[in-house]
Motif scaffolding. Structure first.
Motif, PDB file in Angstrom:
ATOM      1  N   ILE A  82       0.840  -1.208   0.000  1.00  0.00           N
ATOM      2  CA  ILE A  82       0.000   0.000   0.000  1.00  0.00           C
ATOM      3  C   ILE A  82       0.872   1.254   0.000  1.00  0.00           C
ATOM      4  CG2 ILE A  82      -1.659   1.326   1.380  1.00  0.00           C
ATOM      5  CD1 ILE A  82      -3.005  -0.952  -0.028  1.00  0.00           C
ATOM      6  N   SER A  83       1.969   1.234   0.764  1.00  0.00           N
ATOM      7  CA  SER A  83       2.848   2.412   0.783  1.00  0.00           C
ATOM      8  C   SER A  83       3.494   2.639  -0.577  1.00  0.00           C
ATOM      9  CB  SER A  83       3.904   2.288   1.874  1.00  0.00           C
ATOM     10  OG  SER A  83       4.802   1.245   1.571  1.00  0.00           O
ATOM     11  N   LEU A 122       0.707   4.056  -2.993  1.00  0.00           N
ATOM     12  CA  LEU A 122       0.323   5.439  -2.698  1.00  0.00           C
ATOM     13  C   LEU A 122       1.501   6.404  -2.748  1.00  0.00           C
ATOM     14  CD1 LEU A 122      -2.151   4.833   0.261  1.00  0.00           C
ATOM     15  CD2 LEU A 122      -2.661   5.060  -2.164  1.00  0.00           C
ATOM     16  N   VAL A 128      -3.746   5.508   6.521  1.00  0.00           N
ATOM     17  CA  VAL A 128      -2.663   6.202   5.827  1.00  0.00           C
ATOM     18  C   VAL A 128      -2.679   7.645   6.303  1.00  0.00           C
ATOM     19  CG1 VAL A 128      -1.637   6.723   3.596  1.00  0.00           C
ATOM     20  CG2 VAL A 128      -3.066   4.703   3.839  1.00  0.00           C
ATOM     21  N   VAL A 163      -2.284  12.266   3.937  1.00  0.00           N
ATOM     22  CA  VAL A 163      -2.708  12.184   2.542  1.00  0.00           C
ATOM     23  C   VAL A 163      -4.123  12.728   2.421  1.00  0.00           C
ATOM     24  CG1 VAL A 163      -1.258  10.213   1.880  1.00  0.00           C
ATOM     25  CG2 VAL A 163      -3.498   9.813   2.866  1.00  0.00           C
ATOM     26  N   SER A 212      -6.151  11.917  -3.484  1.00  0.00           N
ATOM     27  CA  SER A 212      -4.884  11.323  -3.924  1.00  0.00           C
ATOM     28  C   SER A 212      -4.865   9.817  -3.700  1.00  0.00           C
ATOM     29  CB  SER A 212      -3.707  11.985  -3.207  1.00  0.00           C
ATOM     30  OG  SER A 212      -3.741  11.706  -1.822  1.00  0.00           O
ATOM     31  N   VAL A 213      -5.450   9.346  -2.609  1.00  0.00           N
ATOM     32  CA  VAL A 213      -5.519   7.909  -2.343  1.00  0.00           C
ATOM     33  C   VAL A 213      -6.392   7.226  -3.391  1.00  0.00           C
ATOM     34  CG1 VAL A 213      -6.374   6.170  -0.723  1.00  0.00           C
ATOM     35  CG2 VAL A 213      -5.054   8.099   0.113  1.00  0.00           C
ATOM     36  N   ALA A 249      -4.584   7.089  -6.808  1.00  0.00           N
ATOM     37  CA  ALA A 249      -3.487   6.121  -6.818  1.00  0.00           C
ATOM     38  C   ALA A 249      -4.007   4.686  -6.838  1.00  0.00           C
ATOM     39  CB  ALA A 249      -2.579   6.336  -5.598  1.00  0.00           C
ATOM     40  N   LEU A 250      -5.043   4.401  -6.065  1.00  0.00           N
ATOM     41  CA  LEU A 250      -5.632   3.071  -6.064  1.00  0.00           C
ATOM     42  C   LEU A 250      -6.263   2.730  -7.406  1.00  0.00           C
ATOM     43  CD1 LEU A 250      -7.269   2.935  -2.511  1.00  0.00           C
ATOM     44  CD2 LEU A 250      -5.206   1.762  -3.254  1.00  0.00           C
TER      45      LEU A 250
END
Length: 146
Positions: A101-102, A105, A127, A130, A134-135, A138-139
């Motif tokens: 995940i890091s 993201l 997280v 953030v 943005s999360v 990115a996902l």
């Protein structure tokens, strides 16, 4: 002549009364305006992503440990499906999930933690520092590329 002191209509005194109602806004409609503004910004994201003020995002994850490659399989309303390339024993899958995940993201590993579900497939990943947008972007990008 004797005067009889009359009882009150109710047999309650201040110690047995229920506490006053809380949660009602006093002094205007500012909380309602804030709530509707938050609902508008959150409404465009799935329910599996939640903003926890001031800058933490909670991601509901359905982990699938033991796969060959770590990928994001789906972004649903209830959870983000994540395949993890580590077995589900001794916390290996949790460490691999945090690492994956890091990297997806683009944040440091110390900003990602498992909030709940460390021994379950249904987890909540937190997280820090953030934004919800943005999360989600990115996902979505990681999900489309796999």
């Amino acid at each position: 002549m004797f005067f009889v002191k009359k009882k009150a209509k109710t047999n309650r005194d201040w110690r047995t009364m229920a506490p006053g109602k809380r949660g009602k806004a006093k002094g205007g409609q500012a909380p309602a305006a804030v709530a509707s503004a938050a609902a508008n910004t959150v409404g465009e994201f799935p329910a599996c992503l939640r903003l926890m003020p001031p800058s933490t995002v909670a991601i509901s994850v359905h982990a699938k440990p033991g796969s060959k490659v770590a990928t994001i399989t789906e972004i649903g309303e209830e959870a983000v499906g994540v395949q993890i390339d580590a077995p589900a024993r001794d916390g290996e899958a949790n460490a691999a999930l945090v690492d994956f995940i890091s990297s997806v993201l683009g944040v440091k590993k110390r900003e990602v933690s498992i909030g709940s579900g460390s021994k379950s497939r249904e987890k909540v990943v937190l997280v820090q520092d953030v934004t919800l947008g943005s999360v989600f972007e990115a996902l979505k990008k990681a999900c489309n590329s796999s």
